[in-house]
Design a protein around this motif. Structure first.
Motif, mmCIF file in Angstrom:
data_model
loop_
_atom_site.group_PDB
_atom_site.id
_atom_site.type_symbol
_atom_site.label_atom_id
_atom_site.label_comp_id
_atom_site.label_asym_id
_atom_site.label_seq_id
_atom_site.Cartn_x
_atom_site.Cartn_y
_atom_site.Cartn_z
ATOM 1 N N THR A 168 39.435 43.381 43.681
ATOM 2 C CA THR A 168 38.057 43.709 44.027
ATOM 3 C C THR A 168 37.307 42.409 44.293
ATOM 4 O O THR A 168 37.709 41.343 43.818
ATOM 5 C CB THR A 168 37.354 44.483 42.886
ATOM 6 O OG1 THR A 168 37.408 43.701 41.688
ATOM 7 C CG2 THR A 168 38.015 45.835 42.652
ATOM 8 N N PRO A 169 36.219 42.490 45.042
ATOM 9 C CA PRO A 169 35.395 41.295 45.245
ATOM 10 C C PRO A 169 34.849 40.810 43.900
ATOM 11 O O PRO A 169 34.762 41.570 42.933
ATOM 12 C CB PRO A 169 34.261 41.785 46.152
ATOM 13 C CG PRO A 169 34.778 43.044 46.779
ATOM 14 C CD PRO A 169 35.714 43.647 45.771
ATOM 15 N N LEU A 170 34.455 39.564 43.863
ATOM 16 C CA LEU A 170 33.886 39.015 42.636
ATOM 17 C C LEU A 170 32.589 39.725 42.280
ATOM 18 O O LEU A 170 31.745 39.969 43.139
ATOM 19 C CB LEU A 170 33.586 37.523 42.798
ATOM 20 C CG LEU A 170 34.781 36.588 42.936
ATOM 21 C CD1 LEU A 170 34.289 35.151 43.102
ATOM 22 C CD2 LEU A 170 35.711 36.691 41.755
ATOM 23 N N SER A 171 32.453 40.033 41.014
ATOM 24 C CA SER A 171 31.213 40.631 40.519
ATOM 25 C C SER A 171 30.153 39.540 40.390
ATOM 26 O O SER A 171 30.468 38.343 40.372
ATOM 27 C CB SER A 171 31.454 41.267 39.154
ATOM 28 O OG SER A 171 31.747 40.262 38.193
ATOM 29 N N ALA A 172 28.916 39.949 40.258
ATOM 30 C CA ALA A 172 27.826 38.991 40.041
ATOM 31 C C ALA A 172 28.080 38.207 38.760
ATOM 32 O O ALA A 172 27.816 36.996 38.698
ATOM 33 C CB ALA A 172 26.485 39.721 39.975
ATOM 34 N N GLU A 173 28.614 38.875 37.740
ATOM 35 C CA GLU A 173 28.919 38.205 36.470
ATOM 36 C C GLU A 173 29.987 37.125 36.654
ATOM 37 O O GLU A 173 29.844 36.005 36.147
ATOM 38 C CB GLU A 173 29.391 39.234 35.445
ATOM 39 C CG GLU A 173 29.762 38.633 34.105
ATOM 40 C CD GLU A 173 30.363 39.647 33.146
ATOM 41 O OE1 GLU A 173 30.661 39.251 32.013
ATOM 42 O OE2 GLU A 173 30.539 40.826 33.522
ATOM 43 N N ARG B 284 38.652 33.761 46.500
ATOM 44 C CA ARG B 284 38.551 34.254 45.127
ATOM 45 C C ARG B 284 38.485 35.771 45.128
ATOM 46 O O ARG B 284 37.884 36.382 46.006
ATOM 47 C CB ARG B 284 37.304 33.703 44.442
ATOM 48 C CG ARG B 284 37.408 32.209 44.232
ATOM 49 C CD ARG B 284 36.712 31.784 42.979
ATOM 50 N NE ARG B 284 36.674 30.341 42.901
ATOM 51 C CZ ARG B 284 37.539 29.615 42.208
ATOM 52 N NH1 ARG B 284 38.482 30.204 41.516
ATOM 53 N NH2 ARG B 284 37.452 28.304 42.195
ATOM 54 N N SER B 285 39.088 36.338 44.105
ATOM 55 C CA SER B 285 39.100 37.785 43.945
ATOM 56 C C SER B 285 39.235 38.112 42.472
ATOM 57 O O SER B 285 39.753 37.314 41.700
ATOM 58 C CB SER B 285 40.286 38.380 44.711
ATOM 59 O OG SER B 285 40.319 39.780 44.583
ATOM 60 N N GLU B 286 38.765 39.283 42.100
ATOM 61 C CA GLU B 286 39.055 39.779 40.764
ATOM 62 C C GLU B 286 40.312 40.617 40.889
ATOM 63 O O GLU B 286 40.529 41.289 41.903
ATOM 64 C CB GLU B 286 37.888 40.601 40.223
ATOM 65 C CG GLU B 286 36.701 39.720 39.920
ATOM 66 C CD GLU B 286 35.610 40.396 39.127
ATOM 67 O OE1 GLU B 286 35.887 41.389 38.421
ATOM 68 O OE2 GLU B 286 34.474 39.919 39.213
ATOM 69 N N VAL B 287 41.143 40.555 39.869
ATOM 70 C CA VAL B 287 42.369 41.342 39.863
ATOM 71 C C VAL B 287 42.488 42.055 38.530
ATOM 72 O O VAL B 287 42.084 41.529 37.487
ATOM 73 C CB VAL B 287 43.615 40.462 40.129
ATOM 74 C CG1 VAL B 287 43.838 39.444 39.024
ATOM 75 C CG2 VAL B 287 44.861 41.314 40.312
ATOM 76 N N HIS B 288 43.007 43.252 38.589
ATOM 77 C CA HIS B 288 43.355 44.016 37.393
ATOM 78 C C HIS B 288 44.834 44.334 37.562
ATOM 79 O O HIS B 288 45.205 45.076 38.469
ATOM 80 C CB HIS B 288 42.510 45.296 37.280
ATOM 81 C CG HIS B 288 41.053 45.002 37.145
ATOM 82 N ND1 HIS B 288 40.439 44.839 35.929
ATOM 83 C CD2 HIS B 288 40.085 44.806 38.076
ATOM 84 C CE1 HIS B 288 39.165 44.569 36.111
ATOM 85 N NE2 HIS B 288 38.920 44.545 37.411
ATOM 86 N N ASP B 289 45.662 43.731 36.706
ATOM 87 C CA ASP B 289 47.099 43.940 36.805
ATOM 88 C C ASP B 289 47.709 44.050 35.414
ATOM 89 O O ASP B 289 46.978 44.246 34.434
ATOM 90 C CB ASP B 289 47.753 42.815 37.621
ATOM 91 C CG ASP B 289 47.560 41.431 37.016
ATOM 92 O OD1 ASP B 289 47.143 41.319 35.847
ATOM 93 O OD2 ASP B 289 47.841 40.450 37.715
ATOM 94 N N GLU B 290 49.017 43.921 35.327
ATOM 95 C CA GLU B 290 49.683 44.082 34.034
ATOM 96 C C GLU B 290 49.270 43.024 33.016
ATOM 97 O O GLU B 290 49.500 43.191 31.829
ATOM 98 C CB GLU B 290 51.216 44.106 34.197
ATOM 99 C CG GLU B 290 51.826 42.782 34.575
ATOM 100 C CD GLU B 290 51.956 42.562 36.078
ATOM 101 O OE1 GLU B 290 52.767 41.712 36.458
ATOM 102 O OE2 GLU B 290 51.248 43.210 36.859
ATOM 103 N N TYR B 291 48.651 41.948 33.459
ATOM 104 C CA TYR B 291 48.173 40.904 32.553
ATOM 105 C C TYR B 291 46.738 41.155 32.108
ATOM 106 O O TYR B 291 46.209 40.429 31.276
ATOM 107 C CB TYR B 291 48.268 39.526 33.218
ATOM 108 C CG TYR B 291 49.676 39.169 33.614
ATOM 109 C CD1 TYR B 291 50.600 38.775 32.662
ATOM 110 C CD2 TYR B 291 50.082 39.241 34.941
ATOM 111 C CE1 TYR B 291 51.906 38.460 33.017
ATOM 112 C CE2 TYR B 291 51.377 38.919 35.296
ATOM 113 C CZ TYR B 291 52.278 38.535 34.339
ATOM 114 O OH TYR B 291 53.570 38.223 34.697
ATOM 115 N N GLY B 292 46.089 42.134 32.703
ATOM 116 C CA GLY B 292 44.698 42.421 32.395
ATOM 117 C C GLY B 292 43.806 41.987 33.542
ATOM 118 O O GLY B 292 44.281 41.664 34.620
#
Length: 165
Positions: free
Chosen positions: A29-34, A106-114
């Motif tokens: 997902t795109p980077l959040s504001a946080e 840059r990107s946010e990722v949610h995977d097996e590592y969290g």
């Protein structure tokens, strides 16, 4: 800073769900504001360190930053810095890598590592966990050559990008 800390993705992770038998592919997902605010906080920390050693100098988010980061990494006053300091240097390294390796962002990722913030190559699953690269090496007592690491990462991406979805 929690999301950056959660970027417990290995130094260089090529995530392919099929190859690992993992039925769930990573979700980007795109980077959040946080996350953007956390990255900026780390950048300010590094720029303060740079300015303290060389008044008036700042990082430029360009490959020439690799030498500046190498100088900081070798500075005796930083050798025993806390994990946040090393993660901040990794964030600055990631900024320079984005300028050095076309296709990284840059990107946010949610995977097996969290969850975590990574550098992602184009729209593939090839990711680089730049924020933790230095911290992990320091924790293991390793020395490292920042420009060499950047050149090797660029070469790896160029040689393998076509093989990764």
């Amino acid at each position: 800073m929690l999301k950056i800390f959660q970027a417990v993705v290995l130094f260089f992770t090529v995530v392919t769900a099929a190859a690992q038998g993992n039925p769930k592919p990573p979700v980007f997902t795109p980077l959040s504001a946080e996350s953007k605010a956390e990255l900026d906080e780390f950048r300010r920390l590094v720029n303060r360190m740079v300015s303290k050693r060389n008044p008036g100098q700042m990082l430029s988010r360009a490959p020439k930053d690799f030498r500046v980061l190498q100088t900081l990494a070798e500075d005796p006053s930083i050798k025993h810095a806390d994990r946040n300091t090393w993660i901040a240097l990794g964030v600055a390294y990631g900024d320079a890598l984005i300028a050095f390796v076309p296709g990284l962002s840059r990107s946010e990722v949610h995977d097996e590592y969290g969850p975590g913030v990574v550098l992602r190559y184009k729209r593939t699953t090839l990711t680089i966990a730049a924020p933790v690269m230095f911290a992990k090496r320091v924790e293991r007592g390793e020395t490292f050559d920042v420009p060499f690491m950047a050149n090797e990462l660029k070469k790896y991406v160029q040689e393998n990008a076509g093989k990764i979805q």
